[in-house]
Design a protein around this motif. Structure first.
Motif, PDB file in Angstrom:
ATOM      1  N   GLU A 164      -7.038  -1.731 -14.671  1.00  0.00           N
ATOM      2  CA  GLU A 164      -6.103  -1.559 -15.779  1.00  0.00           C
ATOM      3  C   GLU A 164      -6.841  -1.558 -17.118  1.00  0.00           C
ATOM      4  OE1 GLU A 164      -2.581  -3.956 -15.896  1.00  0.00           O
ATOM      5  OE2 GLU A 164      -2.370  -3.953 -13.725  1.00  0.00           O
ATOM      6  N   ARG A 165      -7.849  -2.424 -17.254  1.00  0.00           N
ATOM      7  CA  ARG A 165      -8.596  -2.503 -18.518  1.00  0.00           C
ATOM      8  C   ARG A 165      -9.340  -1.207 -18.832  1.00  0.00           C
ATOM      9  NH1 ARG A 165      -9.798  -7.966 -16.994  1.00  0.00           N
ATOM     10  NH2 ARG A 165     -11.787  -7.265 -16.095  1.00  0.00           N
ATOM     11  N   VAL A 166      -9.813  -0.522 -17.810  1.00  0.00           N
ATOM     12  CA  VAL A 166     -10.563   0.722 -18.040  1.00  0.00           C
ATOM     13  C   VAL A 166      -9.671   1.952 -17.947  1.00  0.00           C
ATOM     14  CG1 VAL A 166     -12.718  -0.295 -17.245  1.00  0.00           C
ATOM     15  CG2 VAL A 166     -11.253   0.904 -15.606  1.00  0.00           C
ATOM     16  N   GLY A 167      -8.363   1.729 -17.827  1.00  0.00           N
ATOM     17  CA  GLY A 167      -7.426   2.843 -17.829  1.00  0.00           C
ATOM     18  C   GLY A 167      -7.288   3.571 -16.512  1.00  0.00           C
ATOM     19  N   LYS A 168      -7.704   2.954 -15.418  1.00  0.00           N
ATOM     20  CA  LYS A 168      -7.580   3.593 -14.107  1.00  0.00           C
ATOM     21  C   LYS A 168      -6.361   3.037 -13.376  1.00  0.00           C
ATOM     22  CE  LYS A 168     -12.530   4.464 -13.390  1.00  0.00           C
ATOM     23  NZ  LYS A 168     -13.694   4.217 -12.496  1.00  0.00           N
ATOM     24  N   PRO A 169      -5.733   3.856 -12.520  1.00  0.00           N
ATOM     25  CA  PRO A 169      -4.547   3.371 -11.797  1.00  0.00           C
ATOM     26  C   PRO A 169      -4.924   2.331 -10.756  1.00  0.00           C
ATOM     27  CG  PRO A 169      -5.182   5.550 -10.999  1.00  0.00           C
ATOM     28  CD  PRO A 169      -6.039   5.269 -12.203  1.00  0.00           C
ATOM     29  N   ALA A 170      -4.156   1.268 -10.677  1.00  0.00           N
ATOM     30  CA  ALA A 170      -4.359   0.221  -9.672  1.00  0.00           C
ATOM     31  C   ALA A 170      -3.247   0.304  -8.631  1.00  0.00           C
ATOM     32  CB  ALA A 170      -4.364  -1.146 -10.334  1.00  0.00           C
ATOM     33  N   LEU A 171      -3.472  -0.376  -7.509  1.00  0.00           N
ATOM     34  CA  LEU A 171      -2.471  -0.351  -6.442  1.00  0.00           C
ATOM     35  C   LEU A 171      -1.128  -0.848  -6.956  1.00  0.00           C
ATOM     36  CD1 LEU A 171      -1.939   0.142  -3.401  1.00  0.00           C
ATOM     37  CD2 LEU A 171      -2.466  -2.271  -3.044  1.00  0.00           C
ATOM     38  N   ILE A 172      -1.171  -1.896  -7.759  1.00  0.00           N
ATOM     39  CA  ILE A 172       0.042  -2.373  -8.410  1.00  0.00           C
ATOM     40  C   ILE A 172      -0.282  -2.682  -9.863  1.00  0.00           C
ATOM     41  CG2 ILE A 172      -0.410  -4.751  -7.657  1.00  0.00           C
ATOM     42  CD1 ILE A 172       2.626  -5.184  -7.752  1.00  0.00           C
ATOM     43  N   THR A 173       0.595  -2.264 -10.735  1.00  0.00           N
ATOM     44  CA  THR A 173       0.434  -2.568 -12.146  1.00  0.00           C
ATOM     45  C   THR A 173       0.898  -3.995 -12.385  1.00  0.00           C
ATOM     46  OG1 THR A 173       0.862  -0.249 -12.690  1.00  0.00           O
ATOM     47  CG2 THR A 173       1.037  -1.851 -14.476  1.00  0.00           C
ATOM     48  N   LEU A 174      -0.050  -4.886 -12.615  1.00  0.00           N
ATOM     49  CA  LEU A 174       0.302  -6.297 -12.785  1.00  0.00           C
ATOM     50  C   LEU A 174       1.181  -6.511 -14.010  1.00  0.00           C
ATOM     51  CD1 LEU A 174      -3.085  -7.994 -11.821  1.00  0.00           C
ATOM     52  CD2 LEU A 174      -1.031  -7.728 -10.428  1.00  0.00           C
ATOM     53  N   GLY A 175       1.181  -5.528 -14.915  1.00  0.00           N
ATOM     54  CA  GLY A 175       2.064  -5.611 -16.072  1.00  0.00           C
ATOM     55  C   GLY A 175       3.533  -5.648 -15.678  1.00  0.00           C
ATOM     56  N   LEU A 176       3.862  -5.180 -14.443  1.00  0.00           N
ATOM     57  CA  LEU A 176       5.244  -5.269 -13.991  1.00  0.00           C
ATOM     58  C   LEU A 176       5.738  -6.710 -13.982  1.00  0.00           C
ATOM     59  CD1 LEU A 176       5.328  -2.746 -10.981  1.00  0.00           C
ATOM     60  CD2 LEU A 176       6.389  -2.458 -13.223  1.00  0.00           C
ATOM     61  N   PHE A 177       4.819  -7.650 -13.756  1.00  0.00           N
ATOM     62  CA  PHE A 177       5.222  -9.047 -13.705  1.00  0.00           C
ATOM     63  C   PHE A 177       5.488  -9.617 -15.091  1.00  0.00           C
ATOM     64  CE2 PHE A 177       3.346  -8.496  -9.543  1.00  0.00           C
ATOM     65  CZ  PHE A 177       4.213  -9.209  -8.740  1.00  0.00           C
ATOM     66  N   ARG A 178       5.238  -8.824 -16.153  1.00  0.00           N
ATOM     67  CA  ARG A 178       5.655  -9.246 -17.486  1.00  0.00           C
ATOM     68  C   ARG A 178       7.146  -8.999 -17.691  1.00  0.00           C
ATOM     69  NH1 ARG A 178       0.479  -7.010 -19.013  1.00  0.00           N
ATOM     70  NH2 ARG A 178       1.455  -5.033 -19.593  1.00  0.00           N
ATOM     71  N   VAL A 221       0.832  -1.202   0.000  1.00  0.00           N
ATOM     72  CA  VAL A 221       0.000   0.000   0.000  1.00  0.00           C
ATOM     73  C   VAL A 221       0.866   1.252   0.000  1.00  0.00           C
ATOM     74  CG1 VAL A 221      -1.732   1.311   1.283  1.00  0.00           C
ATOM     75  CG2 VAL A 221      -1.876  -1.184   1.179  1.00  0.00           C
ATOM     76  N   PHE A 222       1.829   1.309   0.908  1.00  0.00           N
ATOM     77  CA  PHE A 222       2.648   2.514   1.027  1.00  0.00           C
ATOM     78  C   PHE A 222       3.665   2.630  -0.107  1.00  0.00           C
ATOM     79  CE2 PHE A 222       1.578   2.315   5.724  1.00  0.00           C
ATOM     80  CZ  PHE A 222       0.665   3.350   5.637  1.00  0.00           C
ATOM     81  N   GLY A 223       4.095   1.500  -0.671  1.00  0.00           N
ATOM     82  CA  GLY A 223       4.975   1.570  -1.827  1.00  0.00           C
ATOM     83  C   GLY A 223       4.297   2.266  -2.991  1.00  0.00           C
ATOM     84  N   SER A 224       3.019   1.983  -3.211  1.00  0.00           N
ATOM     85  CA  SER A 224       2.251   2.636  -4.277  1.00  0.00           C
ATOM     86  C   SER A 224       1.925   4.077  -3.924  1.00  0.00           C
ATOM     87  CB  SER A 224       0.963   1.845  -4.532  1.00  0.00           C
ATOM     88  OG  SER A 224       0.174   2.468  -5.500  1.00  0.00           O
ATOM     89  N   LEU A 225       1.563   4.313  -2.668  1.00  0.00           N
ATOM     90  CA  LEU A 225       1.204   5.672  -2.239  1.00  0.00           C
ATOM     91  C   LEU A 225       2.380   6.623  -2.371  1.00  0.00           C
ATOM     92  CD1 LEU A 225      -1.134   7.307  -0.989  1.00  0.00           C
ATOM     93  CD2 LEU A 225      -0.197   6.732   1.276  1.00  0.00           C
ATOM     94  N   ALA A 226       3.593   6.107  -2.156  1.00  0.00           N
ATOM     95  CA  ALA A 226       4.785   6.954  -2.237  1.00  0.00           C
ATOM     96  C   ALA A 226       4.943   7.570  -3.620  1.00  0.00           C
ATOM     97  CB  ALA A 226       6.026   6.142  -1.876  1.00  0.00           C
ATOM     98  N   ASP A 227       4.611   6.820  -4.674  1.00  0.00           N
ATOM     99  CA  ASP A 227       4.728   7.336  -6.034  1.00  0.00           C
ATOM    100  C   ASP A 227       3.813   8.530  -6.256  1.00  0.00           C
ATOM    101  OD1 ASP A 227       6.579   5.388  -6.698  1.00  0.00           O
ATOM    102  OD2 ASP A 227       5.062   3.988  -7.426  1.00  0.00           O
TER     103      ASP A 227
END
Length: 535
Positions: free
Chosen positions: A264-278, A62-68
């Motif tokens: 992600e599909r609707v273009g809204k920011p998520a807590l973590i971008t699962l695309g990072l795991f690509r 949670v805080f890792g994402s909030l920091a950005d």
């Protein structure tokens, strides 16, 4: 940022990491004095040690994402202030419940600090300098994990257990002033609003998972094996709360992944971008970090107990023994920095894990009820050297291709992987330690012809006290022989815990071979060209 100012800022970032790492290890040495002073129960003892880890692991993502979004420096400073304020509460706590509450609040502050230190390094350094910075960060963690018991032993022995928490206050002031003077704020201005629903699902997922991992041995993995009381309410069912917690974790984890994918599909920011795991380095690096963390807590968990309750060392002497681990870790920082850009980062990680395995096995072989403490020093040094190499370089590998704008998310994710792995390691290695001790001691007492009820009483007393009862058994001539059996059993349990840790580290080593290690990628990282091709 001016180069000298940036490196000076790294010093204060490292002190901030030291703050939370020392606190997480210092309490283990201070617990006996806390029990004597506050008269807390065994259940409260457990929560004093574990409430911090529970909240800490649950909020990292949670805080890792909030920091950005709100600013990495701002969130880190907020965490330091909260941590220091909670330390005041812990130092002045009049009761066990008040101390547990302070530890919970400390966990919130610590969860703000750790991922933001990583993301500040990721945002502030490039190329070879980034590798050196991560080496300093990782060696600080490894070193402080050993310095914590030393510092705690000194403060508890010469002053009071309350100073084990009070030391955080002047350190917090130094960090706040130093960070304000040396570190420039950074954030992702296009990150959008915070994903509060994802944050809640993440908190419940990791909170339930870590609770189950920590409490399984105490409350029972399936059937209730002990009282679970919160306030005046006691768990009323025969089924343990542990499998229910795991079930909640599975359900909320699925809901969390579904929620993030939907946003992600609707273009809204998520807590973590699962695309990072690509990103292969991110995906496989996190898997390796989780598995390695299972093994890295083998010595820190069991060795202090063995040194004090079997060999009879005091808290301060125990801290000095563990200092060998810190020395090895700090030596590794120089080696890791010198190797950056010359040796592949993944290769350095593998060398570090191999050193950890060798060190853990060497310590395990040296453990015996009549062993001299000096025989464990070489193994501890080698183990610390491996921790210093592997921790920093693995972090660098995981974050190497993560875009700077998402460094908070990436830092929070890898920190969460480590903490979940650490919690699992504590649960498994603690089970190995105490189950092995109970089994060996039961066999020894049965061989002496003791009645079954006396065997059960002695075994439960030794195991429930984590070995502290051995001294009481040794003090009486009528039970001195039982104390010798207990020392042998606890030594065997400690040895098997160390060997189990080595096994997990070996699995983690195997996992690193799934991490891509191509020379052109290493060249890109050395040149500072990270994340440019990841959308």
């Amino acid at each position: 940022m001016h180069s000298s100012r940036r490196w000076l800022g790294l010093v204060f970032i490292s002190i901030a990491v030291s703050l939370i790492i020392v606190d997480s290890t210092i309490v283990n040495v201070a617990i006996p004095s806390i029990v004597e002073d506050l008269g807390i129960t065994s259940t409260q003892v457990q929560w004093v040690q574990e409430s911090y880890t529970l909240v800490f692991a649950s909020l990292l993502l949670v805080f890792g994402s909030l920091a950005d979004r709100v600013g990495r420096r701002r969130l880190m400073l907020t965490g330091v202030v909260i941590f220091a304020a909670a330390s005041v509460g812990a130092a002045l706590a009049p009761t066990g419940d008040a101390l547990i509450l302070a530890r919970l609040i400390q966990g919130i502050g610590g969860a703000m600090i750790l991922p933001t230190t990583l993301s500040l390094i990721n945002a502030g350094f490039r190329g070879r300098e980034r590798g050196i910075a991560f080496a300093v960060w990782g060696s600080t963690i490894g070193g402080m994990a050993a310095v914590g018991p030393l510092l705690g032993g000194w403060l508890t022995t010469d002053f009071s257990w309350r100073w084990a928490f009070g030391i955080n206050i002047p350190l917090g002031i130094v960090i706040v002033i130093g960070v304000l003077l040396t570190i420039t704020e950074s954030r992702d201005r296009g990150a959008g609003r915070v994903d509060y629903v994802g944050g809640m699902l993440s908190f419940v997922t990791f909170g339930a998972l870590v609770f189950g991992l920590i409490e399984g041995r105490t409350l029972g993995w399936w059937s209730v094996d002990g009282d679970f009381t919160i306030g005046g309410w006691t768990w009323p069912w025969q089924v343990s709360p542990v499998p229910i917690a795991f079930g909640v974790a599975v359900v909320t984890a699925g809901a969390f992944i579904t929620w993030c994918l939907r946003r992600e599909r609707v273009g809204k920011p998520a807590l973590i971008t699962l695309g990072l795991f690509r990103i292969p380095t991110f995906r496989y690096g996190n898997i390796a970090a989780l598995i390695v963390s299972l093994g890295e807590f083998g010595l820190i968990l069991s060795l202090p107990l063995w040194l004090q309750f079997v060999l009879g060392l005091d808290a301060l002497h125990t801290g000095f023994v563990l200092l060998a681990l810190a020395v090895g870790s700090f030596v590794a920082s120089g080696a890791a920095g010198a190797s950056t850009g010359r040796v592949r980062a993944v290769s350095v990680v593998r060398i570090g894990i191999i050193a950890e395995i060798v060190g853990v096995v060497a310590v395990g072989l040296a453990i015996a009820p009549d062993a001299a403490w000096g025989w464990v020093l070489p193994g501890l040094f080698v183990y610390g050297f491996g921790v210093g190499l592997a921790t920093a370089q693995l972090t660098g590998v995981i974050l190497a291709d993560v875009p700077v704008a998402q460094s908070g998310q990436g830092s929070g994710t890898q920190s969460t992987s480590r903490q979940v792995g650490a919690a699992l390691g504590i649960a498994i290695l603690g089970t190995v330690l105490f189950t092995s001790t109970a089994g060996v001691l039961t066999s020894a007492l049965d061989a002496r012809g003791l009645p079954a009820n006396e065997v059960d009483q002695v075994v439960s007393t030794v195991v429930d006290s984590a070995g502290a009862a051995i001294e009481e058994l040794a003090a009486s001539s009528t039970t001195a022989a039982l104390a010798d059996d207990a020392k042998t059993a606890f030594s065997d349990g400690t040895r098997w815990s160390a060997f189990t840790a080595a096994g997990f580290l070996a699995v983690g080593l195997a996992a690193t071979f799934a991490i891509p290690s191509r020379r052109h990628d290493d060249a890109r990282v050395a040149a500072g060209e990270t994340g440019s091709d990841i959308s």
